[in-house]
Write a protein that holds these residues in place. Structure first.
Motif, PDB file in Angstrom:
ATOM      1  N   PRO A   1      38.307  69.527  45.585  1.00  0.00           N
ATOM      2  CA  PRO A   1      38.421  69.418  46.856  1.00  0.00           C
ATOM      3  C   PRO A   1      39.414  68.427  47.220  1.00  0.00           C
ATOM      4  O   PRO A   1      39.654  67.505  46.518  1.00  0.00           O
ATOM      5  N   ARG A   2      40.006  68.477  48.245  1.00  0.00           N
ATOM      6  CA  ARG A   2      41.134  67.448  48.652  1.00  0.00           C
ATOM      7  C   ARG A   2      40.625  66.241  48.981  1.00  0.00           C
ATOM      8  O   ARG A   2      41.420  65.323  48.701  1.00  0.00           O
ATOM      9  N   HIS A   3      39.450  66.063  49.661  1.00  0.00           N
ATOM     10  CA  HIS A   3      39.185  64.684  50.271  1.00  0.00           C
ATOM     11  C   HIS A   3      37.613  64.323  49.449  1.00  0.00           C
ATOM     12  O   HIS A   3      36.783  65.043  49.162  1.00  0.00           O
ATOM     13  N   PRO A   4      37.680  63.218  48.695  1.00  0.00           N
ATOM     14  CA  PRO A   4      36.518  62.714  47.748  1.00  0.00           C
ATOM     15  C   PRO A   4      35.270  62.783  48.621  1.00  0.00           C
ATOM     16  O   PRO A   4      34.228  62.651  47.788  1.00  0.00           O
ATOM     17  N   GLU A   5      35.216  62.380  50.018  1.00  0.00           N
ATOM     18  CA  GLU A   5      33.971  62.257  50.765  1.00  0.00           C
ATOM     19  C   GLU A   5      33.278  63.685  50.632  1.00  0.00           C
ATOM     20  O   GLU A   5      32.265  63.736  51.017  1.00  0.00           O
ATOM     21  N   ARG A   6      33.870  64.763  49.946  1.00  0.00           N
ATOM     22  CA  ARG A   6      33.263  66.297  50.250  1.00  0.00           C
ATOM     23  C   ARG A   6      32.881  66.520  48.746  1.00  0.00           C
ATOM     24  O   ARG A   6      32.271  67.607  48.669  1.00  0.00           O
ATOM     25  N   PHE A   7      33.202  65.636  47.836  1.00  0.00           N
ATOM     26  CA  PHE A   7      32.948  65.893  46.414  1.00  0.00           C
ATOM     27  C   PHE A   7      31.282  66.426  46.195  1.00  0.00           C
ATOM     28  O   PHE A   7      30.871  67.463  45.621  1.00  0.00           O
ATOM     29  N   ASN A   8      30.204  65.541  46.844  1.00  0.00           N
ATOM     30  CA  ASN A   8      28.983  65.670  46.685  1.00  0.00           C
ATOM     31  C   ASN A   8      28.617  67.168  47.378  1.00  0.00           C
ATOM     32  O   ASN A   8      27.616  67.692  46.987  1.00  0.00           O
ATOM     33  N   LEU A   9      29.267  67.245  48.534  1.00  0.00           N
ATOM     34  CA  LEU A   9      28.844  68.635  49.382  1.00  0.00           C
ATOM     35  C   LEU A   9      29.229  69.680  48.583  1.00  0.00           C
ATOM     36  O   LEU A   9      28.456  70.964  48.526  1.00  0.00           O
ATOM     37  N   VAL A  10      30.298  69.810  48.038  1.00  0.00           N
ATOM     38  CA  VAL A  10      30.952  70.849  47.075  1.00  0.00           C
ATOM     39  C   VAL A  10      29.960  70.863  45.903  1.00  0.00           C
ATOM     40  O   VAL A  10      29.831  72.309  45.444  1.00  0.00           O
ATOM     41  N   SER A  11      29.424  69.875  45.352  1.00  0.00           N
ATOM     42  CA  SER A  11      28.764  70.007  44.183  1.00  0.00           C
ATOM     43  C   SER A  11      27.600  70.898  44.485  1.00  0.00           C
ATOM     44  O   SER A  11      26.999  71.718  43.679  1.00  0.00           O
ATOM     45  N   GLY A  12      27.059  70.641  45.541  1.00  0.00           N
ATOM     46  CA  GLY A  12      25.695  71.184  46.030  1.00  0.00           C
ATOM     47  C   GLY A  12      25.954  72.606  46.483  1.00  0.00           C
ATOM     48  O   GLY A  12      25.214  73.611  46.086  1.00  0.00           O
TER      49      GLY A  12
END
Length: 402
Positions: free
Chosen positions: A240-251
């Motif tokens: 993912p481009r932005h680190p604040e989305r890491f957890n969302l993409v993990s889910g």
């Protein structure tokens, strides 16, 4: 918003300790601009070893990339908010010889405050999309007055230069010098880390999808489901481009029922053969992931972002896939397409089909990757052109500034 935005907040109000008697100031808003600036930083460091380089960013993502890639070569602080009091406070602590703005950073108070202090301001690697031009044309008179404060603009392409001139920039202030991203290199440290990661992956076909945005991971993961029906041991590296989305993409990966591993949790262990996805939830490792892949998809192109850096996979001689939205990278898109080194895909079916084609045909894959790398090589040498212009501007400063 990222919690990182709440850290070091005093710097955004111009509160930085008195860093140096003089410096070269480079401002790069975020990740892409920082990457573009890296070759220039190295060149300036080599030619002006006794002048500190202060590098500012706006985003924590950009900050992390500076710290990862440039380390002690620069002094990093966050850029001041563009209000006169904060900008003046920053300038009084850093004493720039020159202000170098990367790509499309046009900040009215930075320009005006530097002009008052007789600090030349340059825009380097300048680009201006047709979409941005249409917005700025509504305030053309204001932009034209702002451009009076600029000493020099180095544009990526002739089209970019013409757009700047349509906004009122004087023709004698702009030159077409090319795109600094063609001059990227990788360090010996990264090469060593590549060897380690390749061993951890093992002998598997690897597909990397980098710089992805909301709405794209869904498409990529659905395509990868189809890829796995034909290439059962394939590995997807999803970044993912932005680190604040890491957890969302993990889910999302879990929801799609893939077994996966987070890069941040790998440590010394190998990737299990049952792991179908490696989530790139770390900063500053995109080049590392490209170096371990056979095929690359570059994000920001299935959604209306305008694409991201196509040259990184080209550097590694990878076949490059992209969605159709590349309005921020028209020159690079056209150069790669003219060389038959870029495949545009419009949906998950086309993405899956293309990845499988390249996995199944190593000769086709190798030829496409080599063509991409040749485009990269043909456009190198840009950094030297920018350095020559900056040297003239720096040399024109009074000697007391040194």
């Amino acid at each position: 918003k990222q919690s990182a935005y709440r850290k070091r907040w005093r710097e955004r109000f111009g509160y930085v300790e008195s860093l140096c008697d003089s410096c070269l100031w480079i401002h790069a808003v975020s990740l892409g601009e920082v990457n573009a600036a890296i070759p220039l930083v190295h060149a300036l460091k080599k030619n002006y070893p006794n002048i500190p380089i202060v590098m500012t960013t706006t985003t924590p993502t950009g900050s992390a990339q500076v710290l990862n890639q440039l380390k002690d070569d620069v002094i990093h602080v966050y850029a001041p908010i563009d209000l006169p009091r904060f900008v003046r406070r920053f300038l009084n602590s850093t004493h720039p010889i020159v202000c170098i703005l990367m790509e499309t950073e046009i900040w009215p108070n930075i320009l005006k405050c530097c002009s008052i202090k007789k600090i030349p301001v340059c825009i380097v690697n300048a680009r201006l999309s047709e979409r941005s031009l249409k917005g700025y044309l509504h305030i053309r008179k204001f932009m034209s007055r702002l451009f009076w404060h600029l000493s020099f603009v180095g544009a990526q392409t002739e089209a970019d230069a013409k757009r700047f001139m349509k906004l009122g920039l004087s023709k004698d202030k702009i030159k077409v010098l090319g795109n600094l991203k063609f001059d990227m290199t990788i360090s010996e440290e990264i090469r060593e880390r590549v060897k380690i990661l390749r061993e951890q992956i093992g002998e598997r076909p690897v597909f990397v999808a980098a710089s992805t945005h909301e709405g794209e991971e869904e498409i990529i993961l659905s395509a990868f489901k189809k890829i796995l029906t034909k290439q059962k041991n394939a590995l997807l590296i999803l970044i993912p481009r932005h680190p604040e989305r890491f957890n969302l993409v993990s889910g999302l990966i879990s929801k799609k029922q893939f077994q996966f591993l987070k890069r941040s949790e790998m440590q010394e262990k190998n990737i299990a053969s049952s792991d179908a996805v490696l989530l790139g939830d770390t900063m500053g490792e995109v080049l590392l992931f490209y170096a371990c892949a056979q095929i690359a998809f570059v994000g920001g192109s299935f959604v209306s972002i305008g694409g991201h850096n196509l040259l990184e996979p080209a550097y590694f001689s990878l076949p490059i896939l992209s969605g159709p939205n590349l309005f921020n990278f028209i020159f690079i898109r056209d150069a790669l397409e003219a060389a038959h080194a870029l495949k545009i895909v419009n949906d998950e079916n086309a993405l899956a089909e293309s990845v499988l084609n390249y996995f199944n045909d190593p000769v086709l894959s190798k030829q496409m990757g080599e063509r991409a790398h040749q485009v990269f090589k043909n456009n190198q040498g840009t950094c030297e052109k920018y350095l020559n212009w900056l040297q003239k501007i720096i040399a024109a400063k009074p000697s007391k500034e040194f």
